[in-house]
Design a protein around this motif. Sequence first.
Motif, PDB file in Angstrom:
ATOM      1  N   GLY A 106      52.116  14.412  30.469  1.00 26.77           N
ATOM      2  CA  GLY A 106      52.580  14.227  31.833  1.00 26.77           C
ATOM      3  C   GLY A 106      53.551  13.104  32.070  1.00 26.77           C
ATOM      4  O   GLY A 106      54.716  13.348  32.355  1.00 26.77           O
ATOM      5  N   TYR A 124      62.153  20.760  28.751  1.00 25.57           N
ATOM      6  CA  TYR A 124      60.854  21.435  28.722  1.00 25.57           C
ATOM      7  C   TYR A 124      59.786  20.448  28.253  1.00 25.57           C
ATOM      8  O   TYR A 124      59.997  19.711  27.279  1.00 25.57           O
ATOM      9  CB  TYR A 124      60.868  22.617  27.749  1.00 25.57           C
ATOM     10  CG  TYR A 124      61.658  23.819  28.209  1.00 25.57           C
ATOM     11  CD1 TYR A 124      61.015  24.933  28.747  1.00 25.57           C
ATOM     12  CD2 TYR A 124      63.040  23.841  28.098  1.00 25.57           C
ATOM     13  CE1 TYR A 124      61.742  26.044  29.161  1.00 25.57           C
ATOM     14  CE2 TYR A 124      63.777  24.951  28.515  1.00 25.57           C
ATOM     15  CZ  TYR A 124      63.117  26.042  29.047  1.00 25.57           C
ATOM     16  OH  TYR A 124      63.837  27.137  29.464  1.00 25.57           O
ATOM     17  N   THR A 131      46.346  19.328  32.215  1.00 29.60           N
ATOM     18  CA  THR A 131      47.153  18.255  32.802  1.00 29.60           C
ATOM     19  C   THR A 131      47.060  18.310  34.321  1.00 29.60           C
ATOM     20  O   THR A 131      47.051  19.384  34.914  1.00 29.60           O
ATOM     21  CB  THR A 131      48.617  18.386  32.348  1.00 29.60           C
ATOM     22  OG1 THR A 131      48.671  18.313  30.923  1.00 29.60           O
ATOM     23  CG2 THR A 131      49.481  17.275  32.935  1.00 29.60           C
ATOM     24  N   ILE A 136      52.264  17.760  36.862  1.00 33.37           N
ATOM     25  CA  ILE A 136      53.072  18.976  36.699  1.00 33.37           C
ATOM     26  C   ILE A 136      54.103  19.064  37.816  1.00 33.37           C
ATOM     27  O   ILE A 136      55.279  19.362  37.583  1.00 33.37           O
ATOM     28  CB  ILE A 136      52.161  20.216  36.673  1.00 33.37           C
ATOM     29  CG1 ILE A 136      51.286  20.199  35.414  1.00 33.37           C
ATOM     30  CG2 ILE A 136      52.985  21.503  36.734  1.00 33.37           C
ATOM     31  CD1 ILE A 136      50.178  21.247  35.416  1.00 33.37           C
ATOM     32  N   ILE A 139      56.952  16.607  37.246  1.00 30.39           N
ATOM     33  CA  ILE A 139      57.895  17.073  36.223  1.00 30.39           C
ATOM     34  C   ILE A 139      58.844  18.103  36.814  1.00 30.39           C
ATOM     35  O   ILE A 139      60.068  18.032  36.628  1.00 30.39           O
ATOM     36  CB  ILE A 139      57.134  17.675  35.027  1.00 30.39           C
ATOM     37  CG1 ILE A 139      56.344  16.585  34.302  1.00 30.39           C
ATOM     38  CG2 ILE A 139      58.101  18.362  34.053  1.00 30.39           C
ATOM     39  CD1 ILE A 139      55.313  17.119  33.340  1.00 30.39           C
ATOM     40  N   GLU A 140      58.289  19.054  37.534  1.00 33.44           N
ATOM     41  CA  GLU A 140      59.113  20.112  38.108  1.00 33.44           C
ATOM     42  C   GLU A 140      60.026  19.564  39.199  1.00 33.44           C
ATOM     43  O   GLU A 140      61.152  20.043  39.369  1.00 33.44           O
ATOM     44  CB  GLU A 140      58.211  21.213  38.648  1.00 33.44           C
ATOM     45  CG  GLU A 140      57.462  21.954  37.526  1.00 33.44           C
ATOM     46  CD  GLU A 140      56.474  22.984  38.041  1.00 33.44           C
ATOM     47  OE1 GLU A 140      56.114  22.913  39.253  1.00 33.44           O
ATOM     48  OE2 GLU A 140      56.043  23.847  37.254  1.00 33.44           O
ATOM     49  N   CYS A 146      57.537  23.299  32.605  1.00 35.06           N
ATOM     50  CA  CYS A 146      56.286  23.041  31.898  1.00 35.06           C
ATOM     51  C   CYS A 146      55.897  24.247  31.047  1.00 35.06           C
ATOM     52  O   CYS A 146      55.944  25.385  31.510  1.00 35.06           O
ATOM     53  CB  CYS A 146      55.171  22.702  32.887  1.00 35.06           C
ATOM     54  SG  CYS A 146      55.495  21.202  33.850  1.00 35.06           S
TER      55      CYS A 146
END
Length: 378
Positions: A106, A124, A131, A136, A139-140, A146
């Motif tokens: 993460g 990626y 996680t 998540i 990250i997005e 992911c």
Amino acid sequence: MKIEPLSAVPSLTSPAAGATPSERDARRIWADQALRILERDARRSADTHLLPFEAHRLGGIDIYLKDESSHPTGSLKHRLARSLFLFGVCNGQIREGITLVEASSGSTAVSEAYFARLLGLPFYAVMTRTTSPEKIADIEREGGRCHFVDDSSAVYAEAAALAERLGGLYVDQFTNAERVTDWRGNNNIAESIFQQMQGEPRSIPTWIVMGAGTGGTSATIGRYLRYRHHATRLCVADPEGSVFYDAFRTGDRSLTSCPGSRIEGIGRPRVEPSFIPEVIDHMIRVPDAASIAAMRVLARRLGRKVGPSTGTAFHALCMLAAEMMGRGETGSLVTLICDRGERYLRSYYDDAWVAAQGFELGSHEARMETFLDQGGPF
């Protein structure tokens, strides 16, 4: 010389070997642009705060928290990600148009996604399905994608395989973390701690306490302490299920464990290449329930949420402080606020989730509260 925007430089995805002179020139132009972008980001980012922690009953023991959660991407891993990108660009591995892949639970992925977005590169993150949803989402939000696996030990092979399928680069934080940071200084985290401690009553820490994920930060700190001739000792706190503690104790780097650590961000099911036990003075294994309890106690006392790896290190710090008090010693201890606790609202801060995992926190919380309020054994 006029600097063109990154998008104006032709996409170059072929290996450097055999490139034409014009392709090599284009690569150098892109690398120069990328480094300027990374350097501008560093200049915009002020150093993280060093916070004194009030514990009046611990007479002669001063506690400080280095707040790494204030980085733009919310964690200590911002330093690592910037170093990995600088290393990759200067080595000619990170270049225009390449897809980047990382094995990460993460926080490193959040930071790498941020830098990939700055450079206009696809990213990626390969991680376990367990996680936290908040990580998540982070990250997005940074533009990353992911890619999930069921077994934490499978992230390495799948990240390498995914990079190969995409014709990209596996950044590989677990191998490269200890080599990409200048451990001699250059405003690394160790140098920052000692600069900020200047003028404090006990300006040379007796202990610096932290967890280990890749092992890169502990390697940087341990090397810096020796390089600068500091008497400060380095303690690494390791959670249950991680092999680092046993590898430190036995010297066996072939050890593995399954399923691995349940404290996100630290502990590993294998001994990572960047874990350098020779620069660590002491290790403490911390029960998972104690890590989560310490996280919650610290969050209440600070008035803000911190992550579970911070709890692991803080629990170990309290153990060291109690031992020092028992011997009549004084000194200062420094640990890290590794990341923002808001990433764990639906896990470690959720009572139902904690109960479902079988954790009992009450006794651990009471023990820590008593120690911080009254001193004595811990």
